[in-house]
Design an enzyme around this catalytic site. Sequence first.
Site, PDB file in Angstrom:
ATOM      1  N   TYR A  82      -2.592  -1.161  10.328  1.00  0.00           N
ATOM      2  CA  TYR A  82      -2.455  -1.308   8.872  1.00  0.00           C
ATOM      3  C   TYR A  82      -1.112  -0.759   8.404  1.00  0.00           C
ATOM      4  O   TYR A  82      -0.385  -1.395   7.639  1.00  0.00           O
ATOM      5  CB  TYR A  82      -3.619  -0.566   8.205  1.00  0.00           C
ATOM      6  CG  TYR A  82      -3.760  -0.756   6.720  1.00  0.00           C
ATOM      7  CD1 TYR A  82      -4.469  -1.836   6.194  1.00  0.00           C
ATOM      8  CD2 TYR A  82      -3.205   0.159   5.818  1.00  0.00           C
ATOM      9  CE1 TYR A  82      -4.619  -2.002   4.826  1.00  0.00           C
ATOM     10  CE2 TYR A  82      -3.350   0.007   4.456  1.00  0.00           C
ATOM     11  CZ  TYR A  82      -4.067  -1.076   3.957  1.00  0.00           C
ATOM     12  OH  TYR A  82      -4.211  -1.225   2.592  1.00  0.00           O
ATOM     13  N   SER A  94       0.870  -1.187   0.000  1.00  0.00           N
ATOM     14  CA  SER A  94       0.000   0.000   0.000  1.00  0.00           C
ATOM     15  C   SER A  94       0.895   1.222   0.000  1.00  0.00           C
ATOM     16  O   SER A  94       2.072   1.145   0.400  1.00  0.00           O
ATOM     17  CB  SER A  94      -0.855   0.001   1.278  1.00  0.00           C
ATOM     18  OG  SER A  94      -1.492   1.254   1.454  1.00  0.00           O
TER      19      SER A  94
HETATM   20  P1  NAD Z   1     -11.386  -6.191  -0.655  1.00  0.00           P
HETATM   21  O1  NAD Z   1     -12.029  -6.047   0.681  1.00  0.00           O
HETATM   22  O2  NAD Z   1     -12.146  -5.875  -1.888  1.00  0.00           O
HETATM   23  O3  NAD Z   1     -10.786  -7.669  -0.808  1.00  0.00           O
HETATM   24  C1  NAD Z   1     -10.152  -8.323   0.257  1.00  0.00           C
HETATM   25  C2  NAD Z   1     -10.085  -9.791  -0.050  1.00  0.00           C
HETATM   26  O4  NAD Z   1      -9.460 -10.459   1.071  1.00  0.00           O
HETATM   27  C3  NAD Z   1     -11.466 -10.441  -0.211  1.00  0.00           C
HETATM   28  O5  NAD Z   1     -11.399 -11.424  -1.220  1.00  0.00           O
HETATM   29  C4  NAD Z   1     -11.703 -11.082   1.148  1.00  0.00           C
HETATM   30  O6  NAD Z   1     -12.613 -12.173   1.107  1.00  0.00           O
HETATM   31  C5  NAD Z   1     -10.298 -11.546   1.469  1.00  0.00           C
HETATM   32  N1  NAD Z   1     -10.092 -11.856   2.873  1.00  0.00           N
HETATM   33  C6  NAD Z   1     -10.453 -11.121   3.947  1.00  0.00           C
HETATM   34  N2  NAD Z   1     -10.144 -11.779   5.087  1.00  0.00           N
HETATM   35  C7  NAD Z   1      -9.564 -12.949   4.707  1.00  0.00           C
HETATM   36  C8  NAD Z   1      -9.032 -14.057   5.408  1.00  0.00           C
HETATM   37  N3  NAD Z   1      -9.016 -14.090   6.755  1.00  0.00           N
HETATM   38  N4  NAD Z   1      -8.539 -15.100   4.711  1.00  0.00           N
HETATM   39  C9  NAD Z   1      -8.560 -15.087   3.346  1.00  0.00           C
HETATM   40  N5  NAD Z   1      -9.038 -14.063   2.621  1.00  0.00           N
HETATM   41  C10 NAD Z   1      -9.536 -13.006   3.295  1.00  0.00           C
HETATM   42  O7  NAD Z   1     -10.068  -5.292  -0.546  1.00  0.00           O
HETATM   43  P2  NAD Z   1      -9.072  -4.662  -1.653  1.00  0.00           P
HETATM   44  O8  NAD Z   1      -9.216  -3.199  -1.547  1.00  0.00           O
HETATM   45  O9  NAD Z   1      -9.182  -5.336  -2.952  1.00  0.00           O
HETATM   46  O10 NAD Z   1      -7.679  -5.007  -0.959  1.00  0.00           O
HETATM   47  C11 NAD Z   1      -6.789  -5.984  -1.425  1.00  0.00           C
HETATM   48  C12 NAD Z   1      -5.389  -5.645  -0.942  1.00  0.00           C
HETATM   49  O11 NAD Z   1      -4.997  -4.386  -1.469  1.00  0.00           O
HETATM   50  C13 NAD Z   1      -5.267  -5.527   0.583  1.00  0.00           C
HETATM   51  O12 NAD Z   1      -4.046  -6.088   1.022  1.00  0.00           O
HETATM   52  C14 NAD Z   1      -5.264  -4.035   0.806  1.00  0.00           C
HETATM   53  O13 NAD Z   1      -4.609  -3.677   1.991  1.00  0.00           O
HETATM   54  C15 NAD Z   1      -4.510  -3.571  -0.412  1.00  0.00           C
HETATM   55  N6  NAD Z   1      -4.727  -2.170  -0.749  1.00  0.00           N
HETATM   56  C16 NAD Z   1      -5.969  -1.714  -1.073  1.00  0.00           C
HETATM   57  C17 NAD Z   1      -6.123  -0.375  -1.378  1.00  0.00           C
HETATM   58  C18 NAD Z   1      -7.452   0.202  -1.746  1.00  0.00           C
HETATM   59  O14 NAD Z   1      -7.533   1.424  -1.852  1.00  0.00           O
HETATM   60  N7  NAD Z   1      -8.479  -0.586  -1.983  1.00  0.00           N
HETATM   61  C19 NAD Z   1      -5.034   0.492  -1.336  1.00  0.00           C
HETATM   62  C20 NAD Z   1      -3.787  -0.021  -1.000  1.00  0.00           C
HETATM   63  C21 NAD Z   1      -3.638  -1.358  -0.713  1.00  0.00           C
END
Ligand code: NAD
Length: 260
Positions: free
Chosen positions: A155, A142
């Site tokens: 986080y 991130s």
């Molecule tokens: P999201 O909530 O859409 O997806 C998260 C995924 O993780 C889902 O498939 C969920 O079912 C799964 N998950 C949650 N708990 C779990 C567990 N205990 N075991 C297995 N799977 C589990 O989120 P996203 O925004 O797509 O985030 C994905 C990654 O990207 C994360 O690591 C997040 O920190 C990172 N990220 C997101 C953003 C953003 O702005 N969306 C920015 C920077 C980094």
Amino acid sequence: MLHGKTALVTGSTSGIGLGIARALAAQGANVILNGFGDAAATEALRAGLAEETGASVRYDGANLMQQEAIEAMMGRALAEFGAVDVLVNNAGIQHVAPIDEFPTVKWDAILALNLTASFHTIRLALPPMKAKKWGRIINIASAHALVASPYKSAYVAAKHGIAGLTKTVALEVAQQGITMNAICPGYVWTPLVERQIPDTARARGISEAEVVHDVLLHAQPTKQFVRIDEIAALATYLASDGAASVTGAVLPVDGGWTAQ
Ligand code: NAD
């Protein structure tokens, strides 16, 4: 490009992980999806992806907060495919609260999923990668692996940890045809971001609309959310042979956020 290779994308039933899984399947990789979700919806997702791309797509519902569940998932993947050639550590959660009010169970959960789960998948994926002298590990970190924001202590700590883990393992396997990199997205419109808006509004004492404009988009000079397909495109590149010398890199895709 990835025909004959197997990719495991954690947390790929939603958001960024799903986008990356779709892109890797389109490159011909066998794909293992992972994450939570309603059983029928997840099966529809799996079957749809297989049909759309022609790839072999499996689903493994392991809860990555549990070491034994991760070991079982990796055991199933290695038994079926021999190796996880492309490992994408993407599953993650967020919680927003001042540190002196931060629920300790949330701290433990965020560290377990956003950091420790990657330690386990990496250590278990590496031996077959070393045997094949080829491997790609991509950690979805991130912008918060590079800079902090208030009220996101767990986080930010976990994501900074992933940056350190990325650099360390990259050095350990540098001569074995294996690369390990971290992608650092800025704000991408996914359920993870949507869910944090009410808590951020509460923590900062502002409205939810103000959170979107004055906190999220304020961070990004482009004033746009990053798109999932932009993250997937970088992941596809990092998985390619053309990226063989890109390793140990912590790569922002953040609309200029961390350039400030
Ligand atoms: P999201 O909530 O859409 O997806 C998260 C995924 O993780 C889902 O498939 C969920 O079912 C799964 N998950 C949650 N708990 C779990 C567990 N205990 N075991 C297995 N799977 C589990 O989120 P996203 O925004 O797509 O985030 C994905 C990654 O990207 C994360 O690591 C997040 O920190 C990172 N990220 C997101 C953003 C953003 O702005 N969306 C920015 C920077 C980094």
